[in-house]
Scaffold this active site. Structure first.
Site, PDB file in Angstrom:
ATOM      1  CE  LYS A  84      -4.059  -2.156   2.356  1.00 17.58           C
ATOM      2  NZ  LYS A  84      -3.632  -2.883   3.559  1.00 17.58           N
ATOM      3  CG  ASP A 123      16.001  -4.358   6.258  1.00 21.36           C
ATOM      4  OD1 ASP A 123      15.376  -3.627   7.276  1.00 21.36           O
ATOM      5  OD2 ASP A 123      16.147  -5.517   6.272  1.00 21.36           O
TER       6      ASP A 123
END
Ligand SMILES: Nc1ncnc2c1ncn2[C@@H]1O[C@H](COP(=O)(O)OP(=O)(O)OP(=O)(O)O)[C@@H](O)[C@H]1O
Ligand SMILES: O=C(O)C[C@@H](O)[C@H](O)C(=O)CO
Length: 318
Positions: free
Chosen positions: A232, A260
């Protein structure tokens, strides 16, 4: 070190056994040996984008430790503060991956070689050339004394005017939510940029509603709160404004490490003066690209790859 801006991080890394087929791990018999670890992934992501990335760590003095050390060095990460410790085995984790790229992690990582570190292991010279300190909740989870180590790093960073970024990276296989909240209490008020998943923010705040979660964070006066939300996209809350990072449509095959990668992209954008929407877009692109490649860090792009993905640059493939 070459390059313009420098980031510093600390943490454990493991051999990551990536399954060669999807589905429950008990039925998977073939794995590929790779390298993983939340903080190292971010350092590699930053190095690929052209930042100077310095990683403080301890690995076992064993074959796997040597694999990780060479891998990090080969990726251009500064490993001058990484040592291989006698008497410790390097950690290992096995991944289970489902058809949609999501998965589970099974850790075999204790006792971690990182446990030899103390606050005294952190010295001011480690911060030379550094503009960004990046800390992750995985590091805090591994040993109760890691909070003191993180606070020593934060003290030095504050003295030197270095920006402090933090990803809660909550792995409830490694500690309980009560331990999480206790460890984060002295850290959060010192953070400049919080890079969190929405689910993690709900856990920290012990609230479900986004607005209530943001209100919970108000007392910490965090300059930038960035919320990552998988496919999203992401949002940035800064000085009372909300900026939206639209998601990219990709065929995700392994989502571990997307956060990350996003962090590396965001830190790169922040240090290089990209505007709020621009840096969300850049970071979303890095996160999305990571999900398209198997492994925690293999999909981390360089700036040309990000720009090609964003349509800013034409790449001649053959
Ligand atoms: N399936 C996907 N499709 C497109 N983009 C994705 C997808 N998954 C992740 N991303 C991008 O990567 C960013 C970070 O992913 P995510 O929200 O999963 O981070 P995270 O929860 O911190 O992940 P991690 O498991 O690495 O800790 C997202 O905000 C989004 O921009
Ligand atoms: O525990 C870690 O250090 C993280 C790994 O399990 C894995 O690389 C990951 O979750 C990356 O975000």
């Amino acid at each position: 070190m070459s390059g313009k801006y420098g980031m510093l991080t600390i943490g454990d890394a493991m051999i990551t056994m990536n399954p060669l087929s999807t589905g429950p791990m008990r039925y998977v018999s073939e794995f590929e040996r790779k390298v993983g670890g939340a903080d190292l992934n971010v350092a590699i992501g930053c190095a690929r984008l052209g930042l100077n990335a310095r990683w403080i760590s301890r690995l076992g003095k064993d074959e796997f430790g040597k694999v990780i050390y060479s891998f990090a060095r080969g990726e251009g990460v500064d490993v001058n503060h990484v040592r291989l410790e006698e008497g410790f085995a390097t950690g290992v984790n096995f991944k289970e991956i489902r058809e949609d790229g999501s998965g589970k992690t099974f850790y075999y990582r204790f006792p971690t070689p990182l446990s030899v570190l103390t606050p005294e292991s952190i010295t001011a010279d480690m911060f030379e050339g550094i503009q960004m300190l990046y800390l992750s909740g995985v590091f805090l989870s591994l040993d109760p004394k890691n909070v003191a180590i993180a606070l020593r790093m934060i003290d030095i960073a504050e003295e030197k005017g270095i920006t402090i970024a933090f990803d809660p990276n909550i792995r409830l296989k490694l500690w309980t939510i009560e331990q999480v909240r206790e460890a984060f209490a002295p850290i959060l008020p010192r953070v400049d940029i919080l890079l969190t998943g929405f689910d993690e923010l709900q856990l920290i705040a012990d609230r479900k509603d986004l607005q209530e979660c943001l209100e919970f964070l108000n007392s910490y006066e965090i300059r930038e709160v960035v919320i990552k939300n998988g496919s999203k996209g992401s949002k940035l809350y800064r000085e009372g404004s909300c900026f939206n990072g639209e998601p990219f449509q990709v065929k995700a095959i392994d989502t571990v490490g997307a956060g990350d990668g996003f962090n590396a992209g965001y830190l790169y954008g922040y240090l290089n003066g990209l505007g709020p929407e621009e840096r969300l877009r850049f970071a979303n692109a890095v996160g999305a690209l990571v999900t398209t490649v198997s492994g925690d860090n293999e999909g981390l792009p360089d700036t040309d790859e990000v720009n090609a993905f964003l349509g800013n640059k034409t790449v001649i493939e053959r």
